[in-house]
Structure formats: structure tokens, C-alpha cells
Motif scaffolding. Structure first.
Motif, PDB file in Angstrom:
ATOM      1  N   GLN A 291      -2.849   4.937   5.440  1.00  0.00           N
ATOM      2  CA  GLN A 291      -4.067   5.455   5.517  1.00  0.00           C
ATOM      3  C   GLN A 291      -5.022   5.408   4.201  1.00  0.00           C
ATOM      4  OE1 GLN A 291      -1.551   7.487   6.668  1.00  0.00           O
ATOM      5  NE2 GLN A 291      -2.084   6.801   8.449  1.00  0.00           N
ATOM      6  N   ASN A 292      -4.189   4.621   3.120  1.00  0.00           N
ATOM      7  CA  ASN A 292      -4.885   4.396   1.777  1.00  0.00           C
ATOM      8  C   ASN A 292      -5.994   3.186   2.081  1.00  0.00           C
ATOM      9  OD1 ASN A 292      -5.659   3.511  -0.669  1.00  0.00           O
ATOM     10  ND2 ASN A 292      -3.616   3.888  -1.590  1.00  0.00           N
ATOM     11  N   ALA A 293      -7.031   3.294   1.776  1.00  0.00           N
ATOM     12  CA  ALA A 293      -8.064   2.140   2.080  1.00  0.00           C
ATOM     13  C   ALA A 293      -8.787   1.948   0.676  1.00  0.00           C
ATOM     14  CB  ALA A 293      -9.109   2.894   2.973  1.00  0.00           C
ATOM     15  N   ASP A 294      -8.346   1.848  -0.615  1.00  0.00           N
ATOM     16  CA  ASP A 294      -8.797   1.841  -1.831  1.00  0.00           C
ATOM     17  C   ASP A 294      -8.961   0.305  -1.887  1.00  0.00           C
ATOM     18  OD1 ASP A 294      -8.756   4.510  -2.285  1.00  0.00           O
ATOM     19  OD2 ASP A 294      -6.922   4.455  -3.463  1.00  0.00           O
TER      20      ASP A 294
ATOM     21  N   ARG B 132       0.842  -1.195   0.042  1.00  0.00           N
ATOM     22  CA  ARG B 132      -0.021   0.036   0.183  1.00  0.00           C
ATOM     23  C   ARG B 132       0.822   1.097   0.202  1.00  0.00           C
ATOM     24  NH1 ARG B 132      -4.309   0.678   4.196  1.00  0.00           N
ATOM     25  NH2 ARG B 132      -2.809  -0.037   5.773  1.00  0.00           N
ATOM     26  N   ALA B 133       0.327   2.246  -0.671  1.00  0.00           N
ATOM     27  CA  ALA B 133       1.089   3.554  -0.845  1.00  0.00           C
ATOM     28  C   ALA B 133       1.424   4.253   0.577  1.00  0.00           C
ATOM     29  CB  ALA B 133       0.356   4.594  -1.630  1.00  0.00           C
ATOM     30  N   THR B 134       0.407   4.276   1.354  1.00  0.00           N
ATOM     31  CA  THR B 134       0.157   4.841   2.729  1.00  0.00           C
ATOM     32  C   THR B 134      -0.553   3.841   3.443  1.00  0.00           C
ATOM     33  OG1 THR B 134      -1.491   6.463   2.526  1.00  0.00           O
ATOM     34  CG2 THR B 134       0.722   7.083   1.810  1.00  0.00           C
TER      35      THR B 134
ATOM     36  N   ILE C 158      -8.189  -3.275  -3.326  1.00  0.00           N
ATOM     37  CA  ILE C 158      -6.826  -4.173  -3.524  1.00  0.00           C
ATOM     38  C   ILE C 158      -7.327  -5.200  -4.525  1.00  0.00           C
ATOM     39  CG2 ILE C 158      -5.081  -5.264  -2.704  1.00  0.00           C
ATOM     40  CD1 ILE C 158      -5.581  -3.890  -0.006  1.00  0.00           C
TER      41      ILE C 158
END
Length: 676
Positions: free
Chosen positions: A548-551, A544-546, A553
Motif C-alpha cells: 500500500q506504500n505509494a511514495d 517496497r515496505a508494504t 521511488i
């Protein structure tokens, strides 16, 4: 020649024939127009016939083949047929008794008020057996056939201490603080109650407490504040509901007609007194909250911005090991002297469900292990102590348990169960054949020793401690004059669960330490769960990029692996394919984590992922042999075609399996909805 001696079974057959003729004659007589006196006479005859049927049934159950003066062919089958005939006669008499039930006699006419009825009810409770009126005698005779009454404690008003939502037909939904009138108390812990609106139904006694004077004063204060807000229409409705209060007999009649399948089977004598609807099976049917697919997901921290139980070791790149309070393995050996359902019920599956339990609530997922038994000794259940070859994990008696709870009452709950089908109606259900509890810590907080345990199997539900599974076992053997030898013989007859607690081996302990903090499962599935856990860490913590990223997957394995965990046959297919693939890998390749993970994903996508959405694979159905066999054929055929398919030959003669309509959820992992 001297006349032939009549055997005991032949005598019972003649008695059954005579009872059948009398019941048919009574039914025909009731169909003809008659006065009330004739109806009361028919009701009395119905009660007497019920007593005769019960006596004949008891006599039939005591018969043995050795008591026959001459050999009898198909003795067991003939005895079973007689038992079925008596059950049908008993059902006919039950329906007739409900039809001929005498109406309540009111001294004050139709204008009698609820206060008069309450006075009459209290007088009926306080009178001696000699003063009870003739109608109540009849009612109690019928009542004794279906519920075991307990003498009232002198108080019939109780307050609800916890909300209970009716789950089956005949249950009464109650709210905390509500005051109930108890109409009858049953030994199984379910009481027949009536609320303030006149609604009646069964409620568990553990949700009630005696209505004290202090509670009454508090309620009076609340009622005074609410009296000004109650409209005249509402008062009229309450008065109407009070006028519709039924007599004791009508309460019993209502309870009988609204009994669930378990109560009906118990009334027919088809199941022992200690059997109940399965508590853990009901939890599994409510959703995924108690399934393994839910507990293998990572748990979010309190801030919801990081994970609570999933971390990476920066030195090795593997999942960091975590120690929990309880981490052990156990082996189920056998169950002894477990009662069996009687005539009219076909057993589809015998199994044990186990979970972490603190005496009040279930703390983990519920794991199921299927038992096997010999047809010559169905009261003894056995389990597979070791996985051999392609033996299904559903039969694996070796289990593990991890739990982070710090409760001093923490233990393992074992619920013995049978899936059944009624021959007469085709109705399916799941019964509890008793339960056992193994506390994992002593009074000082020290873990219990690792050894073999023989746990007494109790009847009722895990919330009842004083219910015998089969009272007929201990009947006559618990008196003060019982000798030590008799007590030892009785102890050998009691139902027991035999298991062994073990400390995990070093390799198993290392694998368990990377799994979720709370999980119960089969030892044979640990390697698969470890690989899934490693893939979760790589995707969620590294890719994950960060944080906090919740896109969404893109990971078909993470999106669908939880469904595999809940379908043991597909999990077995993955286990067998992975064992074969791992056996073909070099030792150096196994030490390479990245290569190992890529190989695992490849095996999963080639073998199991197409099966999950195959149109030929029927949905799983517990204890349905037809569905299980059909799924096994589809899985075997698919794996066989996959192994024989050569990638260099596109026209191999194997057509691709027909798939269900595609959905984006098949390839995307939604962190927000999947994480705990």
C-alpha cells in the motif's frame, strides 16, 4: 527541306503557353471595372479554361518518351515542369472562379423566408437535368473539379448517432441526437452538413443515420417541453441564423475554401484518390495513450491495491510468466504497387504503422517500421527481414504482438503511410497510403495458420471498406466481359502487403510471456524489455515496505526508461551497449539474476541516461533528416567518449556533456502516475 515534326511534348508545351496567355488576359480583364454581364461572361470563360487545363493535364500524363519522333534531352524533367505549370494555372483559375462566383438569385426579394429557400432547394433537387437553371449548371461544373457528387437518396435530413469533435479546420462539431441538413455527399465519406444554428462543415457519414418519422416524433415531444424555456432573444438569434442560409454554390465555395491540406492536394491531382490523413499518426500525436511507453507500465488491479499483470515467481525470483490469447511474431516482407504522390510533394519517409485492432478501436500501442525503396521503383517498399550489426530497430521488419483481447474480430491493422512536405508552402504532414487488416481468428474462433499472406491494400481509412486506393488501376478491367487472363493481370497490379506470420521460438516465447499482456514492438528490443520488466518486479514487489506504500521511488532507470522506448535511436544505443557488455560476461554471471540486473543498470546509467538530458541532443522530430542526423552524431560521439574514457584517468581530455536543468522527475518513479 520538309518541316520538322512537332513531338507530343512540344505540342503540349505550346498548348500550355496558349492557356497561360488566355488566363493572364482573363485576369487582367476582370481587374477592370465592368458590369454584371461582363462578370458572368468572365465566369463562363473561367469554367471553359478549367476544362481546357484538365484536358491538357490528362493528355500530358499519357505522354511517353517512346512516342517522340526525335530524341528529347531531360524528357522526364521537362514533362514535370509542364505539370507544375498546369498546376499553377489551375490554382489561378480556382481563385478566380471563387472571386467571380455568381450570387444567388432570389425571386421573393430580400424578405424571402427560410421556408421559401427550402422549397426552392427541394425544387432544384427534383427537377431534371433539362430544367436546371443556368447558374446551377455553372455551379455543378465548378463543383465537379473538387468533389465527386453522389446522387441524393431522396432524404437530406440525418440524425447524429455519435458525438464527433471537429479536429481540423472545416470540420463540424456535432452532438449525439442532433439533426443535420446534408448539403452535399462526397464519395470519400465526408459529407457537407449544416446544423440547426446555421454552422456548416464536414462530418463523417458513419456518425449519421437517416432521420426517421419516429425520431421526428420524439424530437417534437422534447421541443414542446423546451419551448417554454426558450427566450425571445434566442428565438431572434435562431431566426437570424436561418435567414443567413447560403445557396448551394456558397456551400460549395465555403467547403472549397476550408479544405484541409489533403483535400487541396487531392484537388490538385498531387495524390491518389484513396489517400487520407493518417489515422494512426493522429492517435500518436494526441498523447502517450497509444505509445509503447504507456503499455510497458504495470497495470493495477480493479481495487488499485495490487497489480493485475505483474507477479514474482517465489521459487526463482523472476517475473512469473503469463499466457495470453494472442502471442506471435511476424515478418514484414514488402509492399507492391503502392501509388506515389505526384508533383509538388516531396516524400520524407515511407513507413508502416501496425497495432492490434478489432474493427472498431485500437487495442494496443502503435508500432512504426520504416520502409526503404529503390529510386528506380518507388512503388515497391521493402523491409529488413533480419537485424544485422547496428542496423536501427526502426528498420526491423521482424515484429512481435501480444494481446489479451477476447474479441472475435481481433486482428492486426497495417497502415501504410508517407511523411511529406509541400514544395510550394513548406507544409509538413502525414498521409495514409492505404491500409490492410489481417484477422487472427476464423469464424469458429480458431487461430489463422502461420504462413505468408498477401493482403490487399485498401484506400480511405480503416473505417471505410469500399474505397479503392487508386481507381485508375482497376478502370476498364472489372467489366463482365473481362477475360480470366485480364483479371489475373489486373490482380498483379493491385497494391498488396506481403508478410509472414510465425510461431515464436521456444526462447522468444519464454521472453514474450513475461512482457505486458498487450504490447507490439520490434523483436530486437525484447531482451531490453524483459530486463526492464524484471527491474519493475524487484522494485515494486520486493523493495517496497508494504504493497500500500505509494511514495516516490528513487530509480533513475524506471523513471526514464519509458522515454527511451519512444525514441528508437536511444533504444538502439542501449541495445548495442548491452550486447557488448553481455558479450564480456561469463556464463555463470548471466545466470545470476541479481548480478545481471546490476550490470544492466550500470550500462544504462553510464551510456544512455546522460544522453537523455544532454543539451546537445535535439528533440526528436519524425521524418526530419536534419534532426535525425544531428541526433545520430551526438549519440555516436557520446558513446565513443564513454568507451574510451578510462576511470583511472580523470583528465582524459573529454569534457562532460552539457546537461539540461535538473528536475526531480529524472530520478524518481511515481507509481500512481505511471501505472495504468
Amino acid at each position: 527541306m520538309p518541316p520538322k515534326r512537332k513531338g507530343p511534348l512540344q505540342t503540349v508545351q505550346r498548348e500550355t503557353d496558349d492557356l497561360k496567355k488566355q488566363v493572364d488576359s482573363l485576369i487582367n480583364a476582370t481587374r477592370q471595372p465592368s458590369g454584371s454581364e461582363r462578370t458572368e461572361e468572365a465566369f463562363q470563360r473561367c469554367i471553359l479554361l478549367q476544362n481546357s487545363v484538365e484536358e491538357t493535364t490528362r493528355k500530358l500524363k499519357t505522354l511517353t518518351k517512346a512516342a517522340e519522333p526525335a530524341p528529347v534531352g531531360n524528357y522526364d524533367q521537362r514533362k514535370m515542369e509542364e505539370e507544375r505549370r498546369l498546376i499553377r494555372i489551375r490554382e489561378q483559375l480556382l481563385a478566380l472562379a471563387l472571386e467571380l462566383s455568381p450570387p444567388q438569385k432570389q425571386e421573393g426579394g430580400s424578405s424571402s423566408t427560410k421556408e421559401d429557400e427550402e422549397e426552392e432547394d427541394s425544387e432544384e433537387i427534383e427537377t431534371s437535368d433539362e430544367d436546371i437553371i443556368e447558374d446551377n449548371d455553372d455551379e455543378e461544373d465548378v463543383d465537379a473539379k473538387f468533389t465527386e457528387r453522389i446522387p441524393d437518396s431522396g432524404t437530406d435530413t440525418f440524425m447524429v448517432i455519435s458525438t464527433f469533435k471537429g479536429e481540423q479546420e472545416g470540420d463540424l462539431t456535432i452532438q449525439t441526437g442532433e439533426v443535420l441538413m446534408i448539403l452535399s455527399k462526397n464519395k470519400d465519406g465526408w459529407w457537407l452538413a449544416q446544423d440547426s444554428k446555421g454552422n456548416k462543415g464536414l462530418v463523417p457519414k458513419t456518425y449519421l443515420k437517416i432521420y426517421s418519422e419516429q425520431d421526428k416524433e420524439d424530437d417534437d415531444d422534447e421541443e414542446e417541453e423546451e419551448e417554454t424555456e426558450v427566450s425571445e432573444n434566442e428565438n431572434e438569434e435562431l431566426d437570424d441564423s436561418k435567414r443567413k442560409s447560403c445557396s448551394n454554390w456558397e456551400s460549395v465555395k465555403s467547403a472549397i475554401t476550408e479544405m484541409d491540406a489533403t483535400n487541396i492536394l487531392s484537388a490538385m491531382g498531387a495524390i491518389p484518390a484513396g489517400f487520407r490523413p493518417s489515422t494512426l499518426s493522429k492517435l500518436l500525436d494526441e498523447g502517450i495513450s497509444y505509445r509503447g511507453s504507456h503499455f510497458i507500465q504495470p497495470e493495477l488491479s480493479q481495487s488499485k491495491l495490487s497489480f493485475k499483470d505483474l507477479f514474482l515467481d517465489p521459487d526463482t525470483g523472476k517475473v512469473r510468466q503469463r499466457a495470453v490469447r494472442t502471442s506471435l511474431t511476424l515478418t514484414l516482407w514488402s509492399c507492391k504497387s503502392i501509388p506515389t504522390p505526384g508533383v509538388g510533394v516531396q516524400v520524407l519517409s515511407r513507413h508502416i504503422r501496425l497495432c492490434a485492432f478489432d474493427g472498431a478501436k485500437v487495442l494496443s500501442n502503435i508500432h512504426t517500421v520504416r520502409a526503404t525503396c529503390n529510386s528506380n521503383n518507388v512503388k515497391t517498399w521493402s523491409f529488413s527481414p533480419r537485424m544485422i550489426g547496428i542496423l536501427p530497430s526502426l528498420l526491423d521488419g521482424n515484429c512481435f504482438l501480444r494481446c489479451s483481447s477476447d474479441s472475435p474480430e481481433l486482428g492486426i491493422l497495417f497502415e501504410l503511410g508517407v511523411a511529406y512536405i509541400r514544395n510550394s508552402t513548406g507544409e509538413r504532414g502525414d498521409l495514409s497510403c492505404g491500409w490492410a487488416f489481417l484477422k487472427l481468428f476464423d469464424a469458429n474462433g480458431a487461430p489463422v495458420p502461420y504462413k505468408t499472406y498477401e493482403l490487399l491494400v485498401r484506400g480511405g481509412t480503416p473505417y471505410e471498406n469500399d474505397v479503392e486506393l487508386d481507381p485508375s488501376i482497376t478502370r476498364g478491367g472489372t467489366g463482365t466481359g473481362t477475360s480470366m487472363i485480364q483479371q489475373m493481370m489486373l490482380s498483379r497490379k493491385l497494391p498488396k502487403l506481403v508478410l509472414k506470420l510465425k510461431s515464436p521460438k521456444a526462447r522468444t516465447r519464454s521472453q514474450l510471456s513475461v512482457l505486458p499482456d498487450t504490447l507490439v514492438g520490434s523483436l530486437s528490443t525484447i531482451p531490453l524489455l524483459v530486463l526492464h520488466r524484471q527491474l519493475l518486479a524487484d522494485v515494486l514487489l520486493m523493495d517496497r515496505a508494504t504493497m500500500q506504500n505509494a511514495d516516490l521511488i528513487c530509480s533513475p532507470l524506471l523513471a526514464t526508461f519509458p522515454e527511451i522506448v519512444d525514441q528508437s535511436d536511444l533504444l538502439d544505443a542501449l541495445r548495442n551497449c548491452w550486447l557488448e557488455a553481455e558479450g564480456n560476461m561469463k556464463r555463470s554471471e548471466k545466470r545470476d539474476t541479481d548480478l545481471l540486473m546490476k550490470r544492466f543498470v550500470s550500462v544504462y546509467m553510464e551510456n544512455v541516461y546522460p544522453l537523455l538530458y544532454s543539451a546537445d541532443l535535439p528533440l526528436p522530430c519524425w521524418a526530419d533528416e536534419t534532426v535525425e542526423n544531428q541526433r545520430a552524431r551526438v549519440i555516436f560521439t557520446s558513446l565513443k567518449n564513454t568507451r574510451t574514457l578510462n576511470p583511472s584517468h580523470t583528465n582524459s581530455g573529454h569534457s562532460p556533456p552539457c546537461q539540461k536543468a535538473f528536475d526531480i522527475s529524472q530520478i524518481t518513479y511515481d507509481l500512481l502516475s505511471m501505472a495504468q
